[in-house]
Design a protein around this motif. Sequence first.
Motif, PDB file in Angstrom:
ATOM      1  N   ARG A  22       6.036  -5.648   9.836  1.00 16.09           N
ATOM      2  CA  ARG A  22       6.367  -5.210   8.480  1.00 16.09           C
ATOM      3  C   ARG A  22       5.284  -4.306   7.919  1.00 16.09           C
ATOM      4  N   VAL A  23       4.032  -4.694   8.105  1.00 16.68           N
ATOM      5  CA  VAL A  23       2.923  -3.887   7.589  1.00 16.68           C
ATOM      6  C   VAL A  23       2.891  -2.529   8.283  1.00 16.68           C
ATOM      7  N   VAL A  24       3.108  -2.512   9.586  1.00 12.11           N
ATOM      8  CA  VAL A  24       3.059  -1.258  10.344  1.00 12.11           C
ATOM      9  C   VAL A  24       4.170  -0.309   9.887  1.00 12.11           C
ATOM     10  N   PHE A  25       5.407  -0.807   9.792  1.00 13.80           N
ATOM     11  CA  PHE A  25       6.516   0.084   9.440  1.00 13.80           C
ATOM     12  C   PHE A  25       6.471   0.528   7.974  1.00 13.80           C
ATOM     13  N   VAL A  26       6.032  -0.353   7.074  1.00  8.72           N
ATOM     14  CA  VAL A  26       5.888   0.055   5.676  1.00  8.72           C
ATOM     15  C   VAL A  26       4.756   1.068   5.542  1.00  8.72           C
ATOM     16  N   GLY A  27       3.639   0.806   6.225  1.00  2.00           N
ATOM     17  CA  GLY A  27       2.518   1.750   6.179  1.00  2.00           C
ATOM     18  C   GLY A  27       2.882   3.091   6.796  1.00  2.00           C
ATOM     19  N   ALA A  82       9.394  23.356  -3.857  1.00  2.00           N
ATOM     20  CA  ALA A  82       8.403  22.570  -3.109  1.00  2.00           C
ATOM     21  C   ALA A  82       8.126  21.251  -3.819  1.00  2.00           C
ATOM     22  N   TYR A  83       8.008  21.310  -5.138  1.00  2.00           N
ATOM     23  CA  TYR A  83       7.775  20.074  -5.891  1.00  2.00           C
ATOM     24  C   TYR A  83       8.999  19.155  -5.835  1.00  2.00           C
ATOM     25  N   THR A  84      10.182  19.750  -5.852  1.00  2.00           N
ATOM     26  CA  THR A  84      11.408  18.948  -5.742  1.00  2.00           C
ATOM     27  C   THR A  84      11.480  18.282  -4.370  1.00  2.00           C
ATOM     28  N   THR A  85      11.128  19.013  -3.345  1.00  2.00           N
ATOM     29  CA  THR A  85      11.130  18.457  -1.978  1.00  2.00           C
ATOM     30  C   THR A  85      10.109  17.336  -1.862  1.00  2.00           C
ATOM     31  N   LEU A  86       8.937  17.551  -2.444  1.00  2.00           N
ATOM     32  CA  LEU A  86       7.893  16.531  -2.402  1.00  2.00           C
ATOM     33  C   LEU A  86       8.347  15.260  -3.141  1.00  2.00           C
ATOM     34  N   THR A  87       8.981  15.433  -4.286  1.00  2.00           N
ATOM     35  CA  THR A  87       9.494  14.283  -5.043  1.00  2.00           C
ATOM     36  C   THR A  87      10.591  13.574  -4.247  1.00  2.00           C
ATOM     37  N   GLY A  88      11.466  14.354  -3.615  1.00  2.94           N
ATOM     38  CA  GLY A  88      12.526  13.768  -2.797  1.00  2.94           C
ATOM     39  C   GLY A  88      11.976  12.971  -1.627  1.00  2.94           C
ATOM     40  N   MET A  89      10.917  13.477  -1.010  1.00  3.18           N
ATOM     41  CA  MET A  89      10.314  12.742   0.121  1.00  3.18           C
ATOM     42  C   MET A  89       9.657  11.441  -0.357  1.00  3.18           C
ATOM     43  N   PHE A  90       9.046  11.488  -1.551  1.00  5.82           N
ATOM     44  CA  PHE A  90       8.455  10.265  -2.097  1.00  5.82           C
ATOM     45  C   PHE A  90       9.540   9.235  -2.394  1.00  5.82           C
ATOM     46  N   LEU A  91      10.643   9.681  -2.999  1.00  6.25           N
ATOM     47  CA  LEU A  91      11.746   8.761  -3.289  1.00  6.25           C
ATOM     48  C   LEU A  91      12.369   8.232  -1.994  1.00  6.25           C
ATOM     49  N   LEU A  92      12.456   9.093  -0.971  1.00  2.00           N
ATOM     50  CA  LEU A  92      12.982   8.654   0.327  1.00  2.00           C
ATOM     51  C   LEU A  92      12.087   7.574   0.930  1.00  2.00           C
ATOM     52  N   CYS A  94      10.156   5.473  -0.666  1.00  2.00           N
ATOM     53  CA  CYS A  94      10.333   4.226  -1.430  1.00  2.00           C
ATOM     54  C   CYS A  94      11.662   3.550  -1.066  1.00  2.00           C
ATOM     55  N   ALA A  95      12.729   4.343  -0.950  1.00  2.00           N
ATOM     56  CA  ALA A  95      14.045   3.782  -0.627  1.00  2.00           C
ATOM     57  C   ALA A  95      14.062   3.175   0.775  1.00  2.00           C
ATOM     58  N   VAL A  96      13.486   3.871   1.744  1.00  2.00           N
ATOM     59  CA  VAL A  96      13.464   3.370   3.123  1.00  2.00           C
ATOM     60  C   VAL A  96      12.632   2.094   3.213  1.00  2.00           C
ATOM     61  N   THR A  97      11.494   2.068   2.515  1.00  2.00           N
ATOM     62  CA  THR A  97      10.646   0.872   2.539  1.00  2.00           C
ATOM     63  C   THR A  97      11.383  -0.322   1.938  1.00  2.00           C
ATOM     64  N   THR A  98      12.041  -0.118   0.808  1.00  2.00           N
ATOM     65  CA  THR A  98      12.781  -1.209   0.166  1.00  2.00           C
ATOM     66  C   THR A  98      13.910  -1.701   1.065  1.00  2.00           C
ATOM     67  N   HIS A  99      14.678  -0.768   1.623  1.00  2.00           N
ATOM     68  CA  HIS A  99      15.787  -1.143   2.508  1.00  2.00           C
ATOM     69  C   HIS A  99      15.276  -1.898   3.736  1.00  2.00           C
TER      70      HIS A  99
END
Length: 196
Positions: A22-27, A82-92, A94-99
């Motif tokens: 869990r730590v490895v994949f979240v990190g 670029a900022y939109t892409t960066l925000t999208g990657m951050f949200l991605l 967070c979503a992947v980690t939660t899932h």
Amino acid sequence: MHGPAPAPPPRPASTATVAVLRVVFVGLTMLTFGLLSWVTMLRVAILRRRALDWLLFWGTCVVVVLAFVEFGTGPDEPDALAYTTLTGMFLLSCAVTTHYLIVDIKHYRPAPAVVPGVAPYVPPGYPPVPGPGAYGYPGPPHQAGPPPQPVPPHQPVQPQPQPQPQLQAQPQPQRIQRVRAELDELSDYLRREQGR
């Protein structure tokens, strides 16, 4: 019978191994800012083997590739895209980690204990689950009695009086009567033989 031997049950992973994974994949997902989130989604897809998880994995791969293309071909100075892409990657990320954490915790949760004498909940419209008397295993002793009568919803439920057991003289079966007659004949025959 001939055929392959049954496979042994899978060995459960230790708690320490699960925690380290869990730590490895979240990190991996959070520290790379979502660029390696496809690895975590691949783990989920392999773990659950569902079509939806494979679809989410391929969707994550597409988003990551599009982010690489944007970062590689965009202008040298950051712009709104670029900022939109960066925000999208951050949200991605967070979503992947939660899932991932939700799926992994559900997967390694111990099975609920079965309480003897309590039937599992079966939603309306589904067939009942076979109980302990199914498939050749002995079940609880059967109690004879009339089945309960359904009560219409507009009538109040009234307790039904319990029938009192009554002692009745039951007629003796024919077999017992026939055995008695044969024994009477035998005793008559023996008396005659003794009298001679």
